[in-house]
Scaffold this active site. Structure first.
Site, short mmCIF file in Angstrom:
data_model
loop_
_atom_site.label_atom_id
_atom_site.label_comp_id
_atom_site.label_asym_id
_atom_site.label_seq_id
_atom_site.Cartn_x
_atom_site.Cartn_y
_atom_site.Cartn_z
N LYS A 272 0.89 -1.17 0.00
CA LYS A 272 0.00 0.00 0.00
C LYS A 272 0.93 1.22 0.00
CE LYS A 272 -1.91 3.06 1.78
NZ LYS A 272 -1.66 4.44 1.26
N GLY B 164 6.49 4.87 8.81
CA GLY B 164 5.61 6.03 8.79
C GLY B 164 5.57 6.67 10.16
N SER B 165 4.46 7.31 10.45
CA SER B 165 4.36 8.08 11.68
C SER B 165 3.97 7.21 12.88
CB SER B 165 3.31 9.18 11.50
OG SER B 165 2.06 8.57 11.27
N GLY C 180 1.48 3.91 13.29
CA GLY C 180 2.10 2.70 13.83
C GLY C 180 1.26 2.12 14.96
N GLU D 241 8.82 1.07 11.73
CA GLU D 241 9.91 2.05 11.64
C GLU D 241 9.25 3.41 11.69
OE1 GLU D 241 12.97 1.40 11.62
OE2 GLU D 241 13.10 -0.69 10.97
N CYS E 6 13.72 10.48 7.81
CA CYS E 6 13.41 10.01 9.17
C CYS E 6 14.58 10.19 10.11
CB CYS E 6 12.96 8.55 9.13
SG CYS E 6 14.16 7.49 8.33
N GLU F 5 8.51 15.58 16.26
CA GLU F 5 9.12 15.53 14.94
C GLU F 5 8.39 16.48 13.99
OE1 GLU F 5 8.29 12.03 12.57
OE2 GLU F 5 10.39 11.96 11.99
P1 NAD Z 1 1.98 8.31 7.78
O1 NAD Z 1 2.10 7.45 8.98
O2 NAD Z 1 0.94 9.34 7.73
O3 NAD Z 1 1.74 7.40 6.50
C1 NAD Z 1 2.56 6.30 6.21
C2 NAD Z 1 1.77 5.28 5.42
O4 NAD Z 1 0.71 4.81 6.24
C3 NAD Z 1 1.13 5.84 4.15
O5 NAD Z 1 1.21 4.86 3.13
C4 NAD Z 1 -0.32 6.03 4.56
O6 NAD Z 1 -1.20 5.91 3.49
C5 NAD Z 1 -0.51 4.87 5.53
N1 NAD Z 1 -1.60 5.08 6.48
C6 NAD Z 1 -2.12 6.26 6.92
N2 NAD Z 1 -3.16 6.04 7.76
C7 NAD Z 1 -3.28 4.69 7.88
C8 NAD Z 1 -4.14 3.84 8.62
N3 NAD Z 1 -5.11 4.34 9.40
N4 NAD Z 1 -3.97 2.51 8.51
C9 NAD Z 1 -3.00 1.99 7.73
N5 NAD Z 1 -2.16 2.74 6.99
C10 NAD Z 1 -2.30 4.09 7.06
O7 NAD Z 1 3.43 8.91 7.55
P2 NAD Z 1 3.91 9.87 6.39
O8 NAD Z 1 3.37 11.23 6.69
O9 NAD Z 1 3.67 9.26 5.06
O10 NAD Z 1 5.49 9.82 6.63
C11 NAD Z 1 6.10 10.57 7.60
C12 NAD Z 1 6.45 9.74 8.82
O11 NAD Z 1 7.20 8.59 8.45
C13 NAD Z 1 7.36 10.50 9.76
O12 NAD Z 1 6.94 10.31 11.09
C14 NAD Z 1 8.71 9.87 9.55
O13 NAD Z 1 9.61 9.96 10.60
C15 NAD Z 1 8.35 8.48 9.27
N6 NAD Z 1 9.46 7.81 8.57
C16 NAD Z 1 10.20 6.89 9.25
C17 NAD Z 1 11.27 6.24 8.63
C18 NAD Z 1 12.08 5.20 9.36
O14 NAD Z 1 12.80 4.44 8.72
N7 NAD Z 1 12.01 5.12 10.66
C19 NAD Z 1 11.54 6.53 7.30
C20 NAD Z 1 10.78 7.48 6.63
C21 NAD Z 1 9.72 8.09 7.29
#
Ligand code: NAD
Length: 495
Positions: free
Chosen positions: A189, A242-243, A247, A265, A300, A399
């Site tokens: 996804k 992601g965030s 998570g 992550e 990140c 963040e």
């Molecule tokens: P996000 O958590 O909003 O989205 C990440 C993914 O999750 C997207 O594909 C989104 O469509 C999906 N998503 C959103 N809501 C969901 C739900 N309810 N159920 C399942 N999936 C859902 O994050 P973002 O804004 O895309 O990215 C930024 C975040 O990612 C920051 O917090 C950043 O630190 C983190 N990040 C971490 C790393 C790492 O390796 N630790 C790397 C890159 C980004």
């Protein structure tokens, strides 16, 4: 490296309406709905993606399960999987210019960085796991003579992959490649605002000879398609970047469905610590500026909290400001730009919200703090530095995921450690010092997945990446990542 002429040709390519990729073929979303793809370069829509929902996720998971059970991938000789994945890496390299420009149109990362970090890094990752997989042996347990204990490595089954928009191809490959190499079938996804390169990856994988159903991509909104994947009863694991809030939801989905494994992550608030005896303050300042401002801070591991020892504070800040002033923010498809666009207008709004709050809370704005290049229609932000940041401020705790740096002073090593660890996160960090003992002590004392010494960022596929505390658990990259996608099975044989 790509030429400006190639970029200027590719940036005009028609993309049109992109469907889902399920069971080896493109299709519309079950609802027929789509989402516009808006480029942060100029704020204009240049394509559309299918708005997948629960029915589409279900179809993709069924296709993955069917492929898994058929065994033409999951039970194939590792040497076969190696051959197909190697071919995929070669195809990515063949299409590297196209993939790099496509990704930049989607998320605004400066092309110089995107080119290496996205397609080239994804190809390298895929080749790494392809080469590794026929070198992983099972084990024979040290048992009594009358039994034989064999420990097999088996694929888990269907793995869901959910990734963010900052580096979708690179981060996607960190999960897709070891999962596939281990024999799993995958449903991806992609992030709703940057899906195009992962869709293209699935097409190239089919061209490389990956059997239908082994890699499926369902685009759509996180709260709809992402949630459906997280809640699906026939998904064995979710690998997520992601965030933090999302998570947490994934852990909840797992608890409410089939207890699927969840690897997270998440974000960071990484400390970058400059001691007075840093080997080269000017170099440290240049690398520190890049470490927070490249890709508009949407990294990140970005070093978003800068801690500088008081005795060199003024000198270091002068170098940092001049390194920051030299960064050219502009069209990410212009090779002369050092920093591209913020990924979306929404993210830019969030960044500016952090700036306003930092000012209200009494931090001192040293440079930046505003939207720039408004005439382009795109989302651009000036690299922003605040000093006099204190631990209680939002800027020290949360963040931003944007080009905003908070600076603090420290006097002693103990104070630096205390400040560095005063965070719910633990993803990355750095220490600048000429003293080997200080460096080793700091590596042990800092609570983070990686401690850089006299550099920031730049690790390769051979070392694990991931965090501690609320930065998540599980590691991407290196041979350790394979463990997440393999199940141990014991055979206990009476002789
Ligand atoms: P996000 O958590 O909003 O989205 C990440 C993914 O999750 C997207 O594909 C989104 O469509 C999906 N998503 C959103 N809501 C969901 C739900 N309810 N159920 C399942 N999936 C859902 O994050 P973002 O804004 O895309 O990215 C930024 C975040 O990612 C920051 O917090 C950043 O630190 C983190 N990040 C971490 C790393 C790492 O390796 N630790 C790397 C890159 C980004």
């Amino acid at each position: 490296m790509i030429s400006q002429i190639a970029i200027d040709t590719l940036r005009k390519a028609e993309i049109g309406a992109r469907g889902l990729f399920i069971d080896g073929a493109q299709s519309e979303a079950a609802s027929g709905a789509s989402l516009p793809v808006i480029s942060p370069i100029d704020g204009r829509a240049f394509a559309s993606i299918a708005d997948g929902n629960e029915a589409d996720i279900d179809r993709a998971v069924r296709s993955a399960r069917k492929a898994f059970e058929k065994g033409s991938w999951s039970r194939a000789a590792p040497a076969f999987r190696k051959k197909v994945l190697t071919r995929l890496a070669e195809l990515i390299e063949k299409h590297v210019d196209e993939l790099a420009v496509l990704g930049v149109r989607d998320n605004g990362t400066e092309i110089g960085m995107a080119y290496k970090a996205e397609p080239l890094s994804a190809a390298g990752t895929i080749r790494y796991y392809a080469e590794a997989i026929d070198k992983i042996y099972g084990e024979i347990a040290p048992t009594a003579e009358n039994v034989l204990g064999l420990i097999h490595n088996e694929p888990l089954g269907v793995v869901g992959v959910i990734v963010p928009w900052n580096f979708p191809l690179m981060i996607g490959a960190w999960k897709i490649a070891p999962a596939l190499a281990a024999g799993n079938c995958v449903v991806v996804k992609p992030p709703e605002i940057a899906s195009l390169t992962l869709l293209r990856l699935a097409e190239l994988a089919a061209e490389a000879g990956l059997p239908a159903g082994v890699l499926n991509v369902v685009t759509g909104r996180g709260a709809v398609a992402g949630e459906a994947l997280g809640l699906h009863m026939d998904v064995d694991a979710i690998a997520f970047t992601g965030s933090g809030p999302v998570g947490r939801r994934l852990l909840d989905y797992s608890a409410r469905s089939n207890l699927k494994r969840v690897f997270l992550e998440l974000g960071g608030k990484s400390p970058n610590i400059v001691f007075a005896d840093a080997p080269d303050l000017k170099q440290a300042a240049v690398v520190s500026a890049n470490g927070i401002f490249r890709n508009s801070g949407q990294v990140c591991v970005a070093g978003s909290r800068l801690l500088v020892q008081s005795s060199v504070y003024d000198r270091f800040m002068e170098e940092l400001l001049s390194a920051t002033a030299r960064l050219k923010v502009g069209d990410p498809l212009d090779l002369a730009s050092d920093v591209g666009a913020v990924s979306s207008a929404e993210q830019l709004g969030k960044n500016l919200g952090f700036v306003a709050r930092a000012r209200e809370e009494g931090a001192r704005l040293v440079t930046g703090g505003e939207r720039i290049l408004t005439e382009t229609g795109g989302s651009y932000m000036a690299p922003t530095i605040f000093e006099n940041v204190t631990q209680d401020m939002q800027l020290a705790r949360e963040e931003v995921f944007g080009p905003v740096l908070g600076v603090m002073r420290f006097e002693t090593e103990e104070e630096a450690v205390r400040l560095a660890n005063s965070t719910v996160y633990g993803l990355a960090s750095a220490v600048w010092t000429s003293n080997l003992s200080t460096a080793h002590r700091m590596v042990r004392a800092i609570n983070a997945g990686v401690v850089h010494v006299n550099t920031y960022g730049g690790a390769d596929i051979t070392v694990p990446l991931g965090g501690v505390k609320q930065s998540g658990f599980g590691r991407d990259k290196s041979l350790h990542a394979l463990e997440k996608y393999l199940e141990l099975k014991t055979a206990w044989i009476a002789l």
